[in-house]
Design a protein around this motif. Structure first.
Motif, PDB file in Angstrom:
ATOM      1  N   GLU A 169     -11.226  -4.786  19.160  1.00 39.24           N
ATOM      2  CA  GLU A 169     -11.308  -5.943  18.270  1.00 39.24           C
ATOM      3  C   GLU A 169     -11.626  -7.243  19.019  1.00 39.24           C
ATOM      4  OE1 GLU A 169      -7.008  -5.350  19.433  1.00 39.24           O
ATOM      5  OE2 GLU A 169      -8.563  -4.044  18.635  1.00 39.24           O
ATOM      6  N   LYS A 170     -11.524  -7.207  20.341  1.00 33.86           N
ATOM      7  CA  LYS A 170     -11.808  -8.410  21.134  1.00 33.86           C
ATOM      8  C   LYS A 170     -13.155  -8.338  21.852  1.00 33.86           C
ATOM      9  CE  LYS A 170      -7.136  -9.995  21.793  1.00 33.86           C
ATOM     10  NZ  LYS A 170      -6.158 -10.505  22.739  1.00 33.86           N
ATOM     11  N   VAL A 171     -13.963  -7.318  21.533  1.00 33.51           N
ATOM     12  CA  VAL A 171     -15.294  -7.233  22.130  1.00 33.51           C
ATOM     13  C   VAL A 171     -16.135  -8.368  21.552  1.00 33.51           C
ATOM     14  CG1 VAL A 171     -17.405  -5.869  22.301  1.00 33.51           C
ATOM     15  CG2 VAL A 171     -15.186  -4.742  22.528  1.00 33.51           C
ATOM     16  N   ASP A 172     -16.588  -9.247  22.430  1.00 35.87           N
ATOM     17  CA  ASP A 172     -17.378 -10.421  22.029  1.00 35.87           C
ATOM     18  C   ASP A 172     -18.782 -10.264  22.611  1.00 35.87           C
ATOM     19  OD1 ASP A 172     -18.498 -12.880  21.533  1.00 35.87           O
ATOM     20  OD2 ASP A 172     -16.948 -14.039  22.566  1.00 35.87           O
ATOM     21  N   MET A 173     -19.725  -9.908  21.744  1.00 39.32           N
ATOM     22  CA  MET A 173     -21.094  -9.658  22.210  1.00 39.32           C
ATOM     23  C   MET A 173     -21.723 -10.900  22.829  1.00 39.32           C
ATOM     24  SD  MET A 173     -21.847  -6.641  22.153  1.00 39.32           S
ATOM     25  CE  MET A 173     -21.933  -5.090  21.365  1.00 39.32           C
ATOM     26  N   SER A 174     -21.401 -12.084  22.328  1.00 42.23           N
ATOM     27  CA  SER A 174     -21.987 -13.297  22.913  1.00 42.23           C
ATOM     28  C   SER A 174     -21.462 -13.509  24.330  1.00 42.23           C
ATOM     29  CB  SER A 174     -21.704 -14.509  22.034  1.00 42.23           C
ATOM     30  OG  SER A 174     -20.320 -14.766  21.952  1.00 42.23           O
ATOM     31  N   ALA A 175     -20.182 -13.209  24.569  1.00 44.01           N
ATOM     32  CA  ALA A 175     -19.624 -13.328  25.928  1.00 44.01           C
ATOM     33  C   ALA A 175     -20.248 -12.289  26.848  1.00 44.01           C
ATOM     34  CB  ALA A 175     -18.103 -13.158  25.892  1.00 44.01           C
ATOM     35  N   LEU A 176     -20.487 -11.088  26.336  1.00 48.61           N
ATOM     36  CA  LEU A 176     -21.106 -10.041  27.153  1.00 48.61           C
ATOM     37  C   LEU A 176     -22.559 -10.390  27.475  1.00 48.61           C
ATOM     38  CD1 LEU A 176     -19.652  -6.860  25.399  1.00 48.61           C
ATOM     39  CD2 LEU A 176     -18.969  -7.823  27.599  1.00 48.61           C
ATOM     40  N   THR A 177     -23.254 -10.966  26.498  1.00 44.26           N
ATOM     41  CA  THR A 177     -24.634 -11.391  26.735  1.00 44.26           C
ATOM     42  C   THR A 177     -24.678 -12.497  27.782  1.00 44.26           C
ATOM     43  OG1 THR A 177     -25.204 -10.837  24.454  1.00 44.26           O
ATOM     44  CG2 THR A 177     -26.708 -12.311  25.617  1.00 44.26           C
ATOM     45  N   LEU A 178     -23.756 -13.429  27.666  1.00 48.24           N
ATOM     46  CA  LEU A 178     -23.652 -14.519  28.632  1.00 48.24           C
ATOM     47  C   LEU A 178     -23.348 -13.970  30.028  1.00 48.24           C
ATOM     48  CD1 LEU A 178     -23.709 -17.612  28.600  1.00 48.24           C
ATOM     49  CD2 LEU A 178     -21.249 -17.561  28.248  1.00 48.24           C
ATOM     50  N   ALA A 179     -22.416 -13.027  30.099  1.00 45.96           N
ATOM     51  CA  ALA A 179     -22.057 -12.416  31.383  1.00 45.96           C
ATOM     52  C   ALA A 179     -23.253 -11.690  31.987  1.00 45.96           C
ATOM     53  CB  ALA A 179     -20.888 -11.440  31.191  1.00 45.96           C
ATOM     54  N   GLY A 180     -23.988 -10.954  31.157  1.00 55.76           N
ATOM     55  CA  GLY A 180     -25.171 -10.246  31.643  1.00 55.76           C
ATOM     56  C   GLY A 180     -26.225 -11.202  32.173  1.00 55.76           C
ATOM     57  N   SER A 181     -26.389 -12.317  31.481  1.00 53.37           N
ATOM     58  CA  SER A 181     -27.362 -13.318  31.912  1.00 53.37           C
ATOM     59  C   SER A 181     -26.968 -13.927  33.262  1.00 53.37           C
ATOM     60  CB  SER A 181     -27.466 -14.409  30.844  1.00 53.37           C
ATOM     61  OG  SER A 181     -28.253 -15.464  31.295  1.00 53.37           O
ATOM     62  N   GLU A 182     -25.697 -14.260  33.413  1.00 52.36           N
ATOM     63  CA  GLU A 182     -25.220 -14.837  34.679  1.00 52.36           C
ATOM     64  C   GLU A 182     -25.330 -13.821  35.814  1.00 52.36           C
ATOM     65  OE1 GLU A 182     -24.468 -18.021  35.377  1.00 52.36           O
ATOM     66  OE2 GLU A 182     -25.120 -18.379  33.331  1.00 52.36           O
ATOM     67  N   LEU A 183     -25.005 -12.578  35.533  1.00 51.91           N
ATOM     68  CA  LEU A 183     -25.119 -11.539  36.563  1.00 51.91           C
ATOM     69  C   LEU A 183     -26.572 -11.310  36.952  1.00 51.91           C
ATOM     70  CD1 LEU A 183     -22.424  -9.070  35.240  1.00 51.91           C
ATOM     71  CD2 LEU A 183     -22.441 -10.114  37.514  1.00 51.91           C
ATOM     72  N   GLN A 184     -27.463 -11.314  35.961  1.00 58.78           N
ATOM     73  CA  GLN A 184     -28.889 -11.140  36.251  1.00 58.78           C
ATOM     74  C   GLN A 184     -29.374 -12.263  37.163  1.00 58.78           C
ATOM     75  OE1 GLN A 184     -30.691  -8.513  35.481  1.00 58.78           O
ATOM     76  NE2 GLN A 184     -32.507  -9.328  36.449  1.00 58.78           N
ATOM     77  N   ASN A 185     -28.949 -13.478  36.867  1.00 60.87           N
ATOM     78  CA  ASN A 185     -29.322 -14.618  37.704  1.00 60.87           C
ATOM     79  C   ASN A 185     -28.775 -14.439  39.121  1.00 60.87           C
ATOM     80  OD1 ASN A 185     -30.301 -17.154  38.467  1.00 60.87           O
ATOM     81  ND2 ASN A 185     -28.477 -18.201  37.734  1.00 60.87           N
ATOM     82  N   ALA A 186     -27.526 -14.003  39.224  1.00 56.86           N
ATOM     83  CA  ALA A 186     -26.904 -13.811  40.539  1.00 56.86           C
ATOM     84  C   ALA A 186     -27.613 -12.711  41.336  1.00 56.86           C
ATOM     85  CB  ALA A 186     -25.429 -13.458  40.372  1.00 56.86           C
ATOM     86  N   LEU A 187     -28.087 -11.683  40.642  1.00 57.99           N
ATOM     87  CA  LEU A 187     -28.752 -10.568  41.321  1.00 57.99           C
ATOM     88  C   LEU A 187     -30.180 -10.894  41.745  1.00 57.99           C
ATOM     89  CD1 LEU A 187     -27.475  -7.665  39.063  1.00 57.99           C
ATOM     90  CD2 LEU A 187     -27.113  -7.843  41.524  1.00 57.99           C
ATOM     91  N   THR A 188     -30.858 -11.734  40.986  1.00 59.36           N
ATOM     92  CA  THR A 188     -32.278 -11.967  41.256  1.00 59.36           C
ATOM     93  C   THR A 188     -32.574 -13.268  41.986  1.00 59.36           C
ATOM     94  OG1 THR A 188     -32.563 -12.951  39.061  1.00 59.36           O
ATOM     95  CG2 THR A 188     -33.021 -10.594  39.282  1.00 59.36           C
ATOM     96  N   ASN A 189     -31.646 -14.219  41.952  1.00 59.07           N
ATOM     97  CA  ASN A 189     -31.875 -15.512  42.588  1.00 59.07           C
ATOM     98  C   ASN A 189     -31.343 -15.481  44.019  1.00 59.07           C
ATOM     99  OD1 ASN A 189     -31.914 -18.148  43.451  1.00 59.07           O
ATOM    100  ND2 ASN A 189     -30.954 -18.990  41.616  1.00 59.07           N
ATOM    101  N   PRO A 190     -32.221 -15.501  45.029  1.00 59.33           N
ATOM    102  CA  PRO A 190     -31.757 -15.401  46.415  1.00 59.33           C
ATOM    103  C   PRO A 190     -30.917 -16.590  46.867  1.00 59.33           C
ATOM    104  CG  PRO A 190     -34.104 -15.870  46.338  1.00 59.33           C
ATOM    105  CD  PRO A 190     -33.677 -15.623  44.941  1.00 59.33           C
TER     106      PRO A 190
END
Length: 197
Positions: A169-190
């Motif tokens: 009941e606490k799964v927040d898709m917007s928070a997960l999308t935000l987390a994925g975006s931040e992780l993608q940035n961390a993985l691809t930005n040297p």
């Protein structure tokens, strides 16, 4: 008359060249602005759109003319979830700047958790992490920031402290999308995490 006609043709041609040159300069100016915005994105700096930027609000006249203002007395804007997530990842990267592979493995593992939950929010197996799991400890669990990042995604420690759980009941898709975006940035930005204080 021939001279006058030649002069008019020359002036018209000159005017056309000036107009073409002006358009070329404007095109170059726009390209430079776009490149500037892209570079800011690559460096992890906040992007800004000049036409929508708001001018800085002026301090009240009373404060302006008085003694220097103590920064601790100014109102503080609370950090957003995005900023908190980014700071967790930056801190993790700064602490392990000598071992980039360890940092990347932690980011990749966090990305797997986030993707699995986003793709299968009903599957409990993806929403439950045993903290004592050796693989989890080696990749993420030994970093306080890794645990904090998962907590920002909605995970909570169970009563015994053995598991990190994300209740359905606490799964927040917007928070997960935000987390994925931040992780993608961390993985691809040297330069991620290296240019901030």
């Amino acid at each position: 008359m021939a001279e006058e006609s030649e002069r008019k043709r020359f002036l018209a041609q000159r005017e056309a060249e000036k107009e073409e040159e002006r358009r070329a300069r404007e095109k170059i100016r726009q390209k430079l602005q776009q490149d500037k915005l892209e570079r800011k994105g690559i460096l992890g700096l906040p992007r800004e759109d000049p036409p929508t930027m708001k001018p800085a609000t002026a301090l009240p006249q009373k404060i302006k003319n008085s003694q220097p203002v103590d920064p601790d007395l100014l109102p503080v804007k609370p950090a957003t979830k995005k900023e908190l997530m980014r700071e967790c990842l930056r801190s993790l990267k700064r602490q392990n700047k000598d071992d980039n592979a360890r940092t990347m493995r932690a980011f990749q593992t966090l990305m797997i958790y986030v993707k699995n939950i986003a793709n299968n929010p009903d599957e409990e197996i993806f929403r439950k992490i045993r903290i004592s799991n050796p693989a989890f400890q080696d990749r993420v669990g030994k970093f306080e920031e890794g645990i904090q990042f998962l907590e920002l995604c909605g995970f909570e420690r169970d009563e015994g402290g053995d598991f990190l759980l994300l209740p359905q009941e606490k799964v927040d898709m917007s928070a997960l999308t935000l987390a994925g975006s931040e992780l993608q940035n961390a993985l691809t930005n040297p330069y991620f995490g290296l240019l901030s204080g």
